[in-house]
Design a protein around this motif. Structure first.
Motif, PDB file in Angstrom:
ATOM      1  N   MET A 166      21.223  40.675  32.170  1.00  0.00           N
ATOM      2  CA  MET A 166      21.762  40.663  33.524  1.00  0.00           C
ATOM      3  C   MET A 166      23.090  39.905  33.567  1.00  0.00           C
ATOM      4  O   MET A 166      23.360  39.040  32.738  1.00  0.00           O
ATOM      5  N   LEU A 167      23.903  40.262  34.558  1.00  0.00           N
ATOM      6  CA  LEU A 167      25.207  39.641  34.716  1.00  0.00           C
ATOM      7  C   LEU A 167      25.056  38.132  34.900  1.00  0.00           C
ATOM      8  O   LEU A 167      24.204  37.671  35.649  1.00  0.00           O
ATOM      9  N   ARG A 168      25.878  37.369  34.217  1.00  0.00           N
ATOM     10  CA  ARG A 168      25.789  35.913  34.261  1.00  0.00           C
ATOM     11  C   ARG A 168      26.671  35.328  35.362  1.00  0.00           C
ATOM     12  O   ARG A 168      27.875  35.491  35.344  1.00  0.00           O
ATOM     13  N   GLU A 169      26.050  34.656  36.309  1.00  0.00           N
ATOM     14  CA  GLU A 169      26.736  33.839  37.317  1.00  0.00           C
ATOM     15  C   GLU A 169      28.018  34.491  37.827  1.00  0.00           C
ATOM     16  O   GLU A 169      29.107  33.920  37.744  1.00  0.00           O
ATOM     17  N   HIS A 170      27.879  35.687  38.352  1.00  0.00           N
ATOM     18  CA  HIS A 170      29.075  36.403  38.811  1.00  0.00           C
ATOM     19  C   HIS A 170      29.410  36.046  40.258  1.00  0.00           C
ATOM     20  O   HIS A 170      28.547  35.995  41.115  1.00  0.00           O
ATOM     21  N   GLU A 171      30.692  35.790  40.493  1.00  0.00           N
ATOM     22  CA  GLU A 171      31.182  35.567  41.841  1.00  0.00           C
ATOM     23  C   GLU A 171      32.486  36.336  42.012  1.00  0.00           C
ATOM     24  O   GLU A 171      33.231  36.545  41.052  1.00  0.00           O
ATOM     25  N   GLY A 172      32.767  36.742  43.230  1.00  0.00           N
ATOM     26  CA  GLY A 172      34.020  37.431  43.503  1.00  0.00           C
ATOM     27  C   GLY A 172      33.883  38.935  43.383  1.00  0.00           C
ATOM     28  O   GLY A 172      32.805  39.514  43.567  1.00  0.00           O
ATOM     29  N   ALA A 173      35.007  39.589  43.064  1.00  0.00           N
ATOM     30  CA  ALA A 173      35.053  41.046  43.029  1.00  0.00           C
ATOM     31  C   ALA A 173      34.163  41.611  41.927  1.00  0.00           C
ATOM     32  O   ALA A 173      33.877  40.952  40.926  1.00  0.00           O
ATOM     33  N   SER A 174      33.722  42.832  42.131  1.00  0.00           N
ATOM     34  CA  SER A 174      32.891  43.514  41.142  1.00  0.00           C
ATOM     35  C   SER A 174      33.665  43.685  39.840  1.00  0.00           C
ATOM     36  O   SER A 174      34.860  43.989  39.848  1.00  0.00           O
ATOM     37  N   PRO A 175      32.993  43.500  38.681  1.00  0.00           N
ATOM     38  CA  PRO A 175      33.669  43.678  37.392  1.00  0.00           C
ATOM     39  C   PRO A 175      33.776  45.131  36.960  1.00  0.00           C
ATOM     40  O   PRO A 175      34.122  45.413  35.814  1.00  0.00           O
ATOM     41  N   ILE A 176      33.467  46.058  37.857  1.00  0.00           N
ATOM     42  CA  ILE A 176      33.497  47.481  37.513  1.00  0.00           C
ATOM     43  C   ILE A 176      34.886  48.064  37.775  1.00  0.00           C
ATOM     44  O   ILE A 176      35.476  47.842  38.830  1.00  0.00           O
ATOM     45  N   THR A 201      30.320  38.704  31.177  1.00  0.00           N
ATOM     46  CA  THR A 201      29.260  38.100  30.360  1.00  0.00           C
ATOM     47  C   THR A 201      27.880  38.435  30.910  1.00  0.00           C
ATOM     48  O   THR A 201      27.681  38.575  32.117  1.00  0.00           O
ATOM     49  N   PHE A 202      26.926  38.550  29.997  1.00  0.00           N
ATOM     50  CA  PHE A 202      25.547  38.883  30.328  1.00  0.00           C
ATOM     51  C   PHE A 202      24.611  37.905  29.622  1.00  0.00           C
ATOM     52  O   PHE A 202      24.854  37.508  28.477  1.00  0.00           O
ATOM     53  N   ASP A 203      23.522  37.539  30.301  1.00  0.00           N
ATOM     54  CA  ASP A 203      22.499  36.695  29.687  1.00  0.00           C
ATOM     55  C   ASP A 203      21.615  37.539  28.786  1.00  0.00           C
ATOM     56  O   ASP A 203      21.143  38.611  29.189  1.00  0.00           O
TER      57      ASP A 203
END
Length: 299
Positions: A164-174, A205-207
């Motif tokens: 799963m995505l690690r601690e993502h904040e802000g705009a989508s990484p897509i 980054t992903f866990d």
């Protein structure tokens, strides 16, 4: 009797074979050993997309704006399915083992796609059987890869969780990229063959979490080499690998070892830091080299 080593992983004698589960094991133990839980290992790390990543969804939803969307969780954020990671691990290990087999010492790989239930070929998929034939399967005849990752008759000793995505904040990484279909025979672009596909941006980054039941040193060496191939860029994750997508970086952060004794006596698991885990991985690689009969390896 069971005995716990300095690394926290329990070894034991197989009552039927009298063989210890350790690096010097020369007799192959039964891979279907789930009736006895000696130890469990949990590995934790982080996967980082060095290049863009595309793990495609089977089909896009009504809200998708690209022709080839990436797989997303319920929050609309990308993730890497554990099945995808385990699949590239298996294909990588099968190819490596086939090129350097030592079958008398148990290091060989079956053809996991050959489901001939009559086993007329020497590399028929391990555990292939017809209706009602499961009870007659010789689990002792199991290749190294299936001993680790499971066969048609034996469960996997390795479980890879969804990354799963690690601690993502802000705009989508897509991101959305354009693609053009090329007629391979004519070398031209057919009409209306432009398309769009989604990718996960580099640097995302992903866990990563991996569980292993009853780990054995030489098989852990095989698993470690498989992850090394991903970390070194030789094995890509997801689609469009020939275009440079799917290059991942991998950093192991920690590990935990749970033994039957520690669980029954309510004791904490053995904790490994990244440095301790790196030392264990070196031991696992050496155990694999020893079983294979090859030269001594460093690290």
């Amino acid at each position: 009797m069971p005995s716990e080593g300095s690394n926290g992983i329990t070894s034991h004698s197989d009552d039927r074979r009298g063989t210890m589960v350790n690096a010097s094991e020369t007799v192959l133990l039964d891979p279907a050993d789930f009736h006895r839980l000696d130890s469990r290992l949990r590995l934790r790390g982080v996967l980082r997309a060095r290049t863009a990543l595309h793990v495609g969804a089977a089909q896009g939803g009504d809200q998708e704006i690209s022709d080839l969307p990436v797989l997303k969780d319920g929050r609309g954020l990308p993730f890497i399915p554990g099945a995808s990671l385990k699949g590239v691990l298996r294909s990588t290990l099968e190819a490596l083992v086939r090129a350097a087999e030592n079958e008398p010492r148990g290091i060989w790989a079956c053809d996991s796609l050959d489901g001939d239930v009559d086993h007329r070929h020497p590399r028929t998929a391990c555990g292939a059987h017809g209706k009602g034939g499961r009870g007659s399967i010789d689990t002792g005849r199991t290749c190294a890869v299936c001993r680790l990752l499971g066969s048609r008759a034996i469960a996997s000793h390795v479980r890879v969780s969804d990354a799963m995505l690690r601690e993502h904040e802000g705009a989508s990484p897509i991101e959305i990229r354009d693609g053009v279909a090329i007629d391979r025979d004519l070398g031209t672009v057919p009409r209306s063959q432009k398309y769009q596909f989604e990718v996960v941006a580099p640097g995302t980054t992903f866990d990563l979490e991996v569980f292993v039941e009853n780990p054995r040193d030489w098989l852990m060496g095989l698993l470690t080499i498989g992850w090394d191939q991903i970390a070194d860029g030789f094995t890509a994750v997801g689609g469009f690998g020939s275009r440079g997508l799917g290059r991942m970086e991998l950093q192991w952060e920690s590990a935990e070892v749970f033994t039957a004794m520690s669980l029954l006596q309510n004791q904490p698991p053995t904790q490994w830091t990244s440095e301790a885990l790196e030392a264990e991985q070196g031991k696992w690689r050496r155990a694999l080299a020893q079983r294979h009969g090859g030269a001594h390896v460093q690290g």
